[in-house]
Design a protein around this motif. Sequence first.
Motif, PDB file in Angstrom:
ATOM      1  N   SER A   1       0.805  -1.228   0.000  1.00 47.54           N
ATOM      2  CA  SER A   1       0.000   0.000   0.000  1.00 47.54           C
ATOM      3  C   SER A   1       0.838   1.278   0.000  1.00 47.54           C
ATOM      4  O   SER A   1       0.286   2.365  -0.028  1.00 47.54           O
TER       5      SER A   1
ATOM      6  N   ILE B   1       5.172  -3.671 -10.099  1.00 47.70           N
ATOM      7  CA  ILE B   1       4.117  -3.674  -9.084  1.00 47.70           C
ATOM      8  C   ILE B   1       3.061  -4.688  -9.514  1.00 47.70           C
ATOM      9  O   ILE B   1       2.530  -4.595 -10.616  1.00 47.70           O
TER      10      ILE B   1
ATOM     11  N   ASP C   1      -0.518  -6.063  -8.393  1.00 52.19           N
ATOM     12  CA  ASP C   1      -1.628  -5.778  -7.494  1.00 52.19           C
ATOM     13  C   ASP C   1      -2.914  -5.710  -8.303  1.00 52.19           C
ATOM     14  O   ASP C   1      -3.054  -4.831  -9.151  1.00 52.19           O
TER      15      ASP C   1
ATOM     16  N   SER D   1      -5.766  -4.716  -7.484  1.00 51.83           N
ATOM     17  CA  SER D   1      -6.598  -3.561  -7.156  1.00 51.83           C
ATOM     18  C   SER D   1      -5.834  -2.251  -7.274  1.00 51.83           C
ATOM     19  O   SER D   1      -6.229  -1.248  -6.689  1.00 51.83           O
ATOM     20  N   TYR D   2      -4.745  -2.262  -8.013  1.00 51.94           N
ATOM     21  CA  TYR D   2      -3.921  -1.057  -8.166  1.00 51.94           C
ATOM     22  C   TYR D   2      -4.742   0.025  -8.848  1.00 51.94           C
ATOM     23  O   TYR D   2      -5.246  -0.154  -9.941  1.00 51.94           O
ATOM     24  N   LYS D   3      -4.908   1.142  -8.181  1.00 53.38           N
ATOM     25  CA  LYS D   3      -5.741   2.233  -8.688  1.00 53.38           C
ATOM     26  C   LYS D   3      -4.886   3.480  -8.916  1.00 53.38           C
ATOM     27  O   LYS D   3      -3.786   3.591  -8.411  1.00 53.38           O
ATOM     28  N   ASP D   4      -5.441   4.404  -9.647  1.00 50.81           N
ATOM     29  CA  ASP D   4      -4.729   5.646  -9.934  1.00 50.81           C
ATOM     30  C   ASP D   4      -4.303   6.377  -8.665  1.00 50.81           C
ATOM     31  O   ASP D   4      -3.224   6.936  -8.612  1.00 50.81           O
TER      32      ASP D   4
ATOM     33  N   LYS E   1      -3.464   5.089  -5.834  1.00 54.99           N
ATOM     34  CA  LYS E   1      -2.302   4.389  -5.298  1.00 54.99           C
ATOM     35  C   LYS E   1      -1.068   4.722  -6.133  1.00 54.99           C
ATOM     36  O   LYS E   1       0.010   4.933  -5.609  1.00 54.99           O
ATOM     37  N   ALA E   2      -1.253   4.773  -7.447  1.00 56.83           N
ATOM     38  CA  ALA E   2      -0.150   5.112  -8.340  1.00 56.83           C
ATOM     39  C   ALA E   2       0.353   6.514  -8.040  1.00 56.83           C
ATOM     40  O   ALA E   2       1.560   6.757  -7.974  1.00 56.83           O
TER      41      ALA E   2
ATOM     42  N   ALA F   1       2.358   6.496  -4.831  1.00 53.95           N
ATOM     43  CA  ALA F   1       3.672   5.883  -5.041  1.00 53.95           C
ATOM     44  C   ALA F   1       4.604   6.834  -5.774  1.00 53.95           C
ATOM     45  O   ALA F   1       5.758   7.004  -5.401  1.00 53.95           O
TER      46      ALA F   1
ATOM     47  N   VAL G   1       3.283  -1.885 -14.032  1.00 57.45           N
ATOM     48  CA  VAL G   1       2.161  -2.322 -13.199  1.00 57.45           C
ATOM     49  C   VAL G   1       1.478  -3.505 -13.845  1.00 57.45           C
ATOM     50  O   VAL G   1       1.123  -3.469 -15.016  1.00 57.45           O
TER      51      VAL G   1
ATOM     52  N   ASN H   1      -1.844  -5.541 -13.296  1.00 55.87           N
ATOM     53  CA  ASN H   1      -3.128  -5.592 -12.592  1.00 55.87           C
ATOM     54  C   ASN H   1      -3.652  -7.019 -12.575  1.00 55.87           C
ATOM     55  O   ASN H   1      -4.539  -7.385 -13.343  1.00 55.87           O
TER      56      ASN H   1
END
Length: 109
Positions: A44, A68, A70, A72-75, A77-78, A81, A95, A97
């Motif tokens: 996270s 990365i 994940d 559930s990687y969302k904007d 979170k991006a 990061a 990334v 997904n």
Amino acid sequence: MVVSNIISGYQKTQKLSVAPFRQMQSAFDRDCLFTEKIYIIGYSFGDKHINEMIRVAITHNPNVKIIIIDPSYKDEKAKKAILEIWSDEIITPQVENMKFGEFLKQQIK
């Protein structure tokens, strides 16, 4: 006491200063500096000591590739990061997904 490389809850910084956690953090730091790839799986980006080590790795090892994984990687979170780790660097993470198991199956092929 069961020793694990996972430190949860409060006072992580204090726990990291005590053996064996200090040695685990040191090994993580060393690995990040000399690896070709860093896989970030379901993280996270909430731990400043880990974020800082990734930043240091990118600074001192410009050829490192960040992947990365994940589902559930969302904007948001991006964005977090990028702001916390890569804000002054040129590296863009790759990334994936998908779930980690799916990623592993792709790698085995």
